[in-house]
Design a protein around this motif. Sequence first.
Motif, PDB file in Angstrom:
ATOM      1  N   GLU A  54      -0.818  55.660 -35.525  1.00 33.85           N
ATOM      2  CA  GLU A  54      -1.673  54.888 -34.636  1.00 33.85           C
ATOM      3  C   GLU A  54      -3.147  55.148 -34.960  1.00 33.85           C
ATOM      4  N   SER A  55      -3.981  54.161 -34.671  1.00 43.43           N
ATOM      5  CA  SER A  55      -5.408  54.306 -34.918  1.00 43.43           C
ATOM      6  C   SER A  55      -6.174  53.758 -33.719  1.00 43.43           C
ATOM      7  N   TRP A  56      -7.282  54.450 -33.388  1.00 41.49           N
ATOM      8  CA  TRP A  56      -8.038  54.131 -32.185  1.00 41.49           C
ATOM      9  C   TRP A  56      -9.536  54.240 -32.472  1.00 41.49           C
ATOM     10  N   CYS A  57     -10.314  53.527 -31.676  1.00 45.13           N
ATOM     11  CA  CYS A  57     -11.765  53.638 -31.692  1.00 45.13           C
ATOM     12  C   CYS A  57     -12.227  54.016 -30.293  1.00 45.13           C
ATOM     13  N   ALA A 113      -9.097  57.563 -42.935  1.00 43.87           N
ATOM     14  CA  ALA A 113      -7.785  56.923 -43.004  1.00 43.87           C
ATOM     15  C   ALA A 113      -7.024  57.395 -44.240  1.00 43.87           C
ATOM     16  N   LEU A 121      -5.101  58.543 -35.842  1.00 42.87           N
ATOM     17  CA  LEU A 121      -6.490  58.624 -36.301  1.00 42.87           C
ATOM     18  C   LEU A 121      -7.383  58.036 -35.220  1.00 42.87           C
ATOM     19  N   ALA A 145      -5.656  60.726 -43.442  1.00 36.22           N
ATOM     20  CA  ALA A 145      -4.546  60.579 -42.505  1.00 36.22           C
ATOM     21  C   ALA A 145      -3.263  60.209 -43.251  1.00 36.22           C
ATOM     22  N   ARG A 198      -6.418  51.294 -43.190  1.00 33.10           N
ATOM     23  CA  ARG A 198      -5.700  51.232 -41.914  1.00 33.10           C
ATOM     24  C   ARG A 198      -4.310  50.632 -42.122  1.00 33.10           C
TER      25      ARG A 198
END
Length: 214
Positions: free
Chosen positions: A174-177, A125, A136, A128, A168
């Motif tokens: 945007e961030s994703w898992c 992060a 991310l 990023a 975060r």
Amino acid sequence: MIKIGGSLSDWHRLGTWLDLIARPGHLHPLVIVPGGGPFADAVRDAQDNWRFDDRLAHRMALLAMEQFGLMLHGICPTLQTAATRERLRSLIRAGMPAVWLPSAMALDQPEIAESWDVTSDSLAAWLAVELDAAALVLVKSGPCPCAATDAAALARDGLVDAAFPLWRARFAGESWCIHRDNHILMEEALAGRANPGCVLLRSPEAELLPGVRA
């Protein structure tokens, strides 16, 4: 930005992920942030045995990430290694996938706490933010939620490190898992036809969490 968890280090389909990322024609250039995997586990074991401080362990853990990053390059030589902003930006401009080697950039940064609160999740992060990335994605072996969730909930469940919710919150993209088994979904996402897994929302309480120096 794609963080490949170190827990994938001995997974038989790791090469599938690397080949996917290295494939030409993605909508956006990609940078891999490597986890620490067994190399970071060795640092933890050595610290438990010899009781050296977290500052030294943090430096060793950065090198553990580099070892896993070099391993990823060895498995898939199309992935170019990069240790500096200039090298990363050069590869990004050329549309070439990169594997970040973190020590040169992350070591002795005043905003990064030198503790186990900060692992490769938070460093992904942080990078990023540094590169103003659009998104991310954290690739995990553990169970990812099926619906949108905030980063603090993942930290409480031990799926990300303690400092990740703060980083975060600082990341504007945007961030994703995504679970490691969902590489087909990731392929669709890289082509712009899907979202890569579970959305990780900013946590309102993130500023109260550990992970940065005052």
